[in-house]
Design a protein around this motif. Structure first.
Motif, PDB file in Angstrom:
ATOM      1  N   GLY A 260       0.862  -1.129   0.116  1.00  9.62           N
ATOM      2  CA  GLY A 260       0.003  -0.100   0.152  1.00  9.62           C
ATOM      3  C   GLY A 260       0.792   1.241  -0.063  1.00  9.62           C
ATOM      4  N   ASN A 261       0.220   2.217  -0.110  1.00 11.13           N
ATOM      5  CA  ASN A 261       0.806   3.725  -0.063  1.00 11.13           C
ATOM      6  C   ASN A 261       0.882   4.442   1.396  1.00 11.13           C
ATOM      7  N   ASN A 262       1.887   3.935   1.936  1.00 12.25           N
ATOM      8  CA  ASN A 262       2.095   4.580   3.598  1.00 12.25           C
ATOM      9  C   ASN A 262       2.637   5.904   3.400  1.00 12.25           C
ATOM     10  N   SER A 263       1.856   6.915   3.356  1.00 11.97           N
ATOM     11  CA  SER A 263       2.172   8.295   3.390  1.00 11.97           C
ATOM     12  C   SER A 263       2.772   8.700   4.829  1.00 11.97           C
ATOM     13  N   GLU A 264       2.187   8.168   5.772  1.00 11.61           N
ATOM     14  CA  GLU A 264       2.822   8.509   7.211  1.00 11.61           C
ATOM     15  C   GLU A 264       4.254   7.900   7.262  1.00 11.61           C
ATOM     16  N   ILE A 265       4.577   6.658   6.836  1.00 13.54           N
ATOM     17  CA  ILE A 265       5.971   6.111   6.797  1.00 13.54           C
ATOM     18  C   ILE A 265       6.834   6.816   6.140  1.00 13.54           C
ATOM     19  N   ILE A 266       6.289   7.503   4.703  1.00 13.51           N
ATOM     20  CA  ILE A 266       7.150   8.062   4.047  1.00 13.51           C
ATOM     21  C   ILE A 266       7.678   9.514   4.634  1.00 13.51           C
ATOM     22  N   ILE A 267       6.571   9.972   5.309  1.00 11.84           N
ATOM     23  CA  ILE A 267       6.852  11.346   5.948  1.00 11.84           C
ATOM     24  C   ILE A 267       8.061  11.095   7.260  1.00 11.84           C
ATOM     25  N   ILE A 268       7.785   9.799   7.954  1.00 10.35           N
ATOM     26  CA  ILE A 268       8.747   9.810   9.107  1.00 10.35           C
ATOM     27  C   ILE A 268      10.202   9.428   8.514  1.00 10.35           C
ATOM     28  N   ARG A 269      10.226   8.644   7.306  1.00 11.32           N
ATOM     29  CA  ARG A 269      11.414   8.268   6.629  1.00 11.32           C
ATOM     30  C   ARG A 269      12.226   9.665   6.288  1.00 11.32           C
ATOM     31  N   GLU A 270      11.457  10.732   5.759  1.00 13.74           N
ATOM     32  CA  GLU A 270      12.003  11.790   5.362  1.00 13.74           C
ATOM     33  C   GLU A 270      12.588  12.484   6.577  1.00 13.74           C
ATOM     34  N   PHE A 271      12.045  12.613   7.545  1.00 14.93           N
ATOM     35  CA  PHE A 271      12.703  13.170   8.849  1.00 14.93           C
ATOM     36  C   PHE A 271      13.986  12.315   9.207  1.00 14.93           C
ATOM     37  N   LEU A 272      13.668  11.089   9.011  1.00 13.29           N
ATOM     38  CA  LEU A 272      14.976  10.417   9.761  1.00 13.29           C
ATOM     39  C   LEU A 272      16.199  10.374   8.799  1.00 13.29           C
ATOM     40  N   VAL A 273      15.980  10.531   7.658  1.00 14.51           N
ATOM     41  CA  VAL A 273      17.326  10.907   6.605  1.00 14.51           C
ATOM     42  C   VAL A 273      17.937  12.270   6.825  1.00 14.51           C
ATOM     43  N   LEU A 274      17.198  12.990   7.458  1.00 22.17           N
ATOM     44  CA  LEU A 274      17.845  14.573   8.004  1.00 22.17           C
ATOM     45  C   LEU A 274      18.046  14.411   9.403  1.00 22.17           C
ATOM     46  N   GLY A 275      17.719  13.291  10.153  1.00 21.35           N
ATOM     47  CA  GLY A 275      18.031  13.487  11.612  1.00 21.35           C
ATOM     48  C   GLY A 275      19.351  13.297  12.069  1.00 21.35           C
ATOM     49  N   TYR A 276      20.569  12.857  11.486  1.00 23.52           N
ATOM     50  CA  TYR A 276      21.618  12.749  12.067  1.00 23.52           C
ATOM     51  C   TYR A 276      22.308  14.265  11.598  1.00 23.52           C
ATOM     52  N   ALA A 277      22.087  14.881  10.427  1.00 20.71           N
ATOM     53  CA  ALA A 277      22.637  16.226  10.161  1.00 20.71           C
ATOM     54  C   ALA A 277      21.980  17.174  10.848  1.00 20.71           C
ATOM     55  N   ILE A 278      20.669  16.972  11.480  1.00 23.58           N
ATOM     56  CA  ILE A 278      20.127  18.171  12.374  1.00 23.58           C
ATOM     57  C   ILE A 278      20.719  18.016  13.709  1.00 23.58           C
ATOM     58  N   PHE A 279      20.759  16.721  14.352  1.00 19.67           N
ATOM     59  CA  PHE A 279      21.101  16.658  15.731  1.00 19.67           C
ATOM     60  C   PHE A 279      22.561  16.427  16.250  1.00 19.67           C
ATOM     61  N   SER A 280      23.364  16.130  15.055  1.00 18.37           N
ATOM     62  CA  SER A 280      24.550  15.955  15.534  1.00 18.37           C
ATOM     63  C   SER A 280      25.503  17.384  15.854  1.00 18.37           C
ATOM     64  N   PRO A 281      25.163  18.491  15.092  1.00 13.70           N
ATOM     65  CA  PRO A 281      25.864  19.750  15.608  1.00 13.70           C
ATOM     66  C   PRO A 281      25.030  20.244  17.028  1.00 13.70           C
ATOM     67  N   LEU A 282      23.890  19.974  17.146  1.00 15.15           N
ATOM     68  CA  LEU A 282      23.128  20.180  18.638  1.00 15.15           C
ATOM     69  C   LEU A 282      23.946  19.465  19.641  1.00 15.15           C
ATOM     70  N   VAL A 283      24.451  18.119  19.333  1.00 12.76           N
ATOM     71  CA  VAL A 283      25.067  17.246  20.405  1.00 12.76           C
ATOM     72  C   VAL A 283      26.281  17.913  20.663  1.00 12.76           C
ATOM     73  N   LEU A 284      27.264  18.412  19.665  1.00 12.48           N
ATOM     74  CA  LEU A 284      28.457  19.114  19.862  1.00 12.48           C
ATOM     75  C   LEU A 284      28.273  20.486  20.668  1.00 12.48           C
ATOM     76  N   ILE A 285      27.403  21.357  20.235  1.00 16.52           N
ATOM     77  CA  ILE A 285      27.207  22.490  21.018  1.00 16.52           C
ATOM     78  C   ILE A 285      26.857  22.206  22.307  1.00 16.52           C
ATOM     79  N   HIS A 286      26.117  21.345  22.686  1.00 13.27           N
ATOM     80  CA  HIS A 286      25.782  21.026  23.728  1.00 13.27           C
ATOM     81  C   HIS A 286      26.757  20.419  24.965  1.00 13.27           C
TER      82      HIS A 286
END
Length: 311
Positions: A260-286
């Motif tokens: 089926g077309n799991n639009s919710e899963i697709i949206i979650i995966r889009e966030f996961l793809v960017l997750g490391y790029a977003i949170f890694s600088p925040l970890v270093l700053i903190h």
């Protein structure tokens, strides 16, 4: 409509936060690099990691945000090829650079009697050949994307839309069996090195913790060396990377097996793809207080220049 609007705002906010965070991290380490007495290899690796994250966020996050706001066909053929190619190369660079960061940090904190000590980079410039190799490796592995991406959906049976703004042509089985094993081999080798180095650092940090407990019982003052504090930050980064990488893999596998077309899963995966790029600088700053350190270096430079002008 409300959920769609919330998704658009969250995507835009995360992309902006991640980009600004990585710019802050890269600028902080650049100021430390230019203003500090010692050129540390770890700083150069973290600058490269932040630069890689910025490419991912700009190549993946911004077009996804624009597409989420309902704009279609805003990229031509060449722009589609460049953006998706850069995003795929940058994701490979993120894996390789994170692995190099873990291995180098493990070598730095290894005991002097250890055989790993001889592999410690004598200069930060010794790291540059690794970056050249990583760029060449990932550029070659992702080369097939140049021929299989278009901005126009000419035939729905021959194309699949994974990016909302560009289309993938269905590749031949021969191409898949060449590219896929190379990607799996790259990920396995670099993540294996990352896992081994992380385990070694955990062992060294455990020994250090036991030593600190002994000194506390002896009522002796002890201050944790900066190398060990840096190792703790690197381990946090690696946990962040492992979480986002393998969660993304699990969701990708689920999407490939589902009918089926799991639009919710697709949206979650889009966030996961960017997750490391977003949170890694925040970890270093903190963890490292990079913004405070950056402002301190800048203030010191301004004070010295003002003093020279006064003299």
């Amino acid at each position: 409509m409300v959920l769609k609007f919330i998704k658009e705002i969250i995507f835009l906010f995360m992309t902006m936060v991640g980009t600004l965070g990585n710019i802050s991290v890269s600028m902080s380490y650049m100021f430390s690099w230019w203003g500090g007495p010692e050129k540390k290899p770890i700083h150069l690796i973290l600058i490269h990691l932040a630069f890689t994250n910025i490419i991912i966020l700009l190549a993946k996050g911004l077009p996804n945000t624009i597409a989420a706001f309902g704009l279609r066909n805003f990229l031509d053929d060449i722009a589609c090829k460049i953006l998706i190619y850069l995003e795929r190369v940058a994701r490979g660079l993120s894996i390789c650079t994170s692995s190099l960061l873990t291995v180098v940090q493990a070598i730095i904190i290894s005991p002097r009697a250890s055989g790993w000590r001889i592999l410690r980079p004598k200069s930060a410039w010794h790291i540059l050949p690794f970056f050249s190799f990583f760029w060449l490796l990932n550029a070659l592995i992702s080369m097939n994307l140049i021929h299989s991406i278009t901005s126009i959906n000419l035939n729905a049976s021959q194309f699949k839309n994974d990016y909302n703004y560009c289309y993938f042509m269905l590749e031949s089985q021969k191409t898949k069996w060449i590219v896929l094993p190379l990607m799996v081999l790259r990920d396995a080798v670099f993540q294996g090195a990352m896992g081994g180095a992380s385990g070694y650092m955990v062992l060294l940090l455990h020994k250090h913790h036991q030593h600190v407990l002994y000194l506390q019982k002896s009522k002796l003052l002890y201050r944790t060396p900066p190398e060990l504090r840096a190792a703790q930050s690197v381990l946090l980064l690696m946990l962040c990377f492992v979480f986002f990488y393998w969660t993304d893999c699990a969701f990708s596998l689920f999407l490939s097996l589902s009918l089926g077309n799991n639009s919710e899963i697709i949206i979650i995966r889009e966030f996961l793809v960017l997750g490391y790029a977003i949170f890694s600088p925040l970890v270093l700053i903190h963890r490292d207080g990079l913004l405070t350190e950056c402002s301190h270096v800048q203030w010191k430079k301004l004070r010295n220049s003002f003093f020279h002008l006064s003299v």
